[in-house]
Design a protein around this motif. Structure first.
Motif, PDB file in Angstrom:
ATOM      1  N   UNK A  86      25.053 -11.180  22.985  1.00 53.67           N
ATOM      2  CA  UNK A  86      23.873 -11.804  22.355  1.00 53.67           C
ATOM      3  C   UNK A  86      22.645 -11.652  23.233  1.00 53.67           C
ATOM      4  N   UNK A  87      22.815 -11.898  24.539  1.00 51.41           N
ATOM      5  CA  UNK A  87      21.655 -11.816  25.435  1.00 51.41           C
ATOM      6  C   UNK A  87      21.193 -10.375  25.602  1.00 51.41           C
ATOM      7  N   UNK A  88      22.143  -9.444  25.652  1.00 45.35           N
ATOM      8  CA  UNK A  88      21.746  -8.054  25.894  1.00 45.35           C
ATOM      9  C   UNK A  88      20.924  -7.527  24.712  1.00 45.35           C
ATOM     10  N   UNK A  89      21.304  -7.890  23.477  1.00 48.91           N
ATOM     11  CA  UNK A  89      20.461  -7.392  22.373  1.00 48.91           C
ATOM     12  C   UNK A  89      19.126  -8.135  22.338  1.00 48.91           C
ATOM     13  N   UNK A  90      19.097  -9.375  22.811  1.00 54.54           N
ATOM     14  CA  UNK A  90      17.843 -10.138  22.820  1.00 54.54           C
ATOM     15  C   UNK A  90      16.838  -9.577  23.830  1.00 54.54           C
ATOM     16  N   UNK A  91      17.332  -9.225  25.029  1.00 56.47           N
ATOM     17  CA  UNK A  91      16.392  -8.769  26.069  1.00 56.47           C
ATOM     18  C   UNK A  91      16.316  -7.242  26.192  1.00 56.47           C
ATOM     19  N   UNK A  92      17.125  -6.558  25.367  1.00 57.95           N
ATOM     20  CA  UNK A  92      17.054  -5.097  25.354  1.00 57.95           C
ATOM     21  C   UNK A  92      17.637  -4.421  26.583  1.00 57.95           C
ATOM     22  N   UNK A  93      18.640  -5.049  27.177  1.00 55.75           N
ATOM     23  CA  UNK A  93      19.343  -4.439  28.326  1.00 55.75           C
ATOM     24  C   UNK A  93      20.792  -4.272  27.895  1.00 55.75           C
ATOM     25  N   UNK A 136      26.298  -6.672  35.545  1.00 53.91           N
ATOM     26  CA  UNK A 136      26.160  -6.416  36.985  1.00 53.91           C
ATOM     27  C   UNK A 136      25.047  -7.270  37.589  1.00 53.91           C
ATOM     28  N   UNK A 137      24.002  -7.599  36.822  1.00 54.33           N
ATOM     29  CA  UNK A 137      22.974  -8.530  37.331  1.00 54.33           C
ATOM     30  C   UNK A 137      23.602  -9.903  37.573  1.00 54.33           C
ATOM     31  N   UNK A 138      24.357 -10.374  36.566  1.00 59.18           N
ATOM     32  CA  UNK A 138      24.989 -11.699  36.683  1.00 59.18           C
ATOM     33  C   UNK A 138      25.910 -11.723  37.903  1.00 59.18           C
TER      34      UNK A 138
END
Ligand SMILES: NC(=O)c1ccc[n+]([C@@H]2O[C@H](COP(=O)([O-])OP(=O)(O)OC[C@H]3O[C@@H](n4cnc5c(N)ncnc54)[C@H](O)[C@@H]3O)[C@@H](O)[C@H]2O)c1
Length: 260
Positions: free
Chosen positions: A200-207, A214-216
């Motif tokens: 969900x977060x990756x599609x929201x922020x475009x990453x 790997x950031x987390x």
């Protein structure tokens, strides 16, 4: 076999942390009441428990529904003769931006995670008091309830803050009955819930999800995310004889992300 002779009830035992903990409970000699909203998933957990050689019963539960909790307790009393340990673990969330949280999101997340956790605790504590042989309650909170800034959403953080607060209060109320109440606060755990949040977060922020993961991970001082078993190990400890004098605590299992 430090839990031999105990009956443990696990909410949200169909997968993830609840399933891993149910298996560890069984490996340590406990019999189980496996409760979940997903009847098919929980039957798969039951197969694993029976392979280990422990007795178990499954029950369909929506933890946000009081009648459903009452039904689960009837099944526990009838089929297993009571409850010694409650792992109060069922929970829901998804990635939602601060400005996008709706009243419906708030209600569902807090009904399951906070209200459901409270009434499971209150009603099962009553069973334990009537049995007169003490008991253990372990609530699943989260570091989201302690200010983790990448929490899936604010309604979820509030629900887990509630779980931490009610753990402290209930531990005080229940100590005279020899019932210990503690909370575990997982950090990032590799489960389907976390996969959903990351996607969900990756599609929201475009990453893409791998980059996000790997950031987390790079933000975790010990440099590794949890397996569900990392949480289960602590829950089993808090359910057994070595922790008899621990109550009213909330323990992080997060590789050092939140240090309080
Ligand atoms: N995965 C993480 O990174 C993480 C981090 C901190 C806290 N937690 C908490 O740990 C607990 C377990 O999380 P998980 O990662 O194993 O999640 P998961 O989504 O993989 O598993 C949750 C289980 O709960 C069940 N469930 C959902 N709603 C229910 C309801 N209303 N009534 C009964 N059962 C219900 C699901 O069917 C599922 O089997 C939750 O309380 C969650 O908030 C998880």
């Amino acid at each position: 076999m430090k839990l031999q002779g105990n009956v443990a009830l696990v909410t949200g035992s169909g997968r993830g942390i609840g399933k891993a903990t149910s298996i560890k409970y069984a490996e340590n000699g406990a019999d189980l009441i496996l409760a979940d909203i997903d009847a098919e998933l929980v039957e798969k957990t039951a197969i694993e428990i029976r392979k280990i050689g422990r007795k178990c019963v499954t029950v369909n539960l929506d933890v946000g529904d009081i009648e459903s909790i009452d039904n689960m307790i009837d099944v526990a009393n009838r089929e297993m003769g009571g409850i010694d340990i409650l792992f109060n673990n069922a929970g829901v969330t998804k990635h939602i931006n601060f400005f996008d949280i709706t009243s419906e999101d708030w209600d569902r997340i807090n009904t399951v995670n906070a209200k459901g956790a409270f009434f499971c605790m209150q009603k099962i504590a009553k069973v334990m008091v009537d049995q007169g042989r003490g008991g253990r309650i372990i609530n699943t909170a989260s570091i989201a309830g302690k200010g983790y800034r990448r929490a899936s959403n604010a309604a979820y953080a509030a629900s887990k803050g509630s779980v931490i607060a009610m753990t402290y209060i209930c531990a005080g109320y229940l100590a005279e009955y020899d019932i210990n109440v503690n909370a575990v606060c997982p950090g990032v755990v590799k489960t389907d819930m976390m996969a959903g949040i990351l996607s969900g977060r990756s599609s929201d922020v475009g990453v893409n999800t791998e980059e996000l993961e790997s950031t987390v991970t790079s933000e975790i001082p010990l440099g590794r995310v949890n397996e569900a078993e990392d949480i289960a190990n602590l829950v089993v400890f808090l359910s057994g004889p070595e922790s008899r004098n621990i109550t009213g605590q909330s323990y992080n299992v997060d590789g050092g992300m939140i240090m309080h």
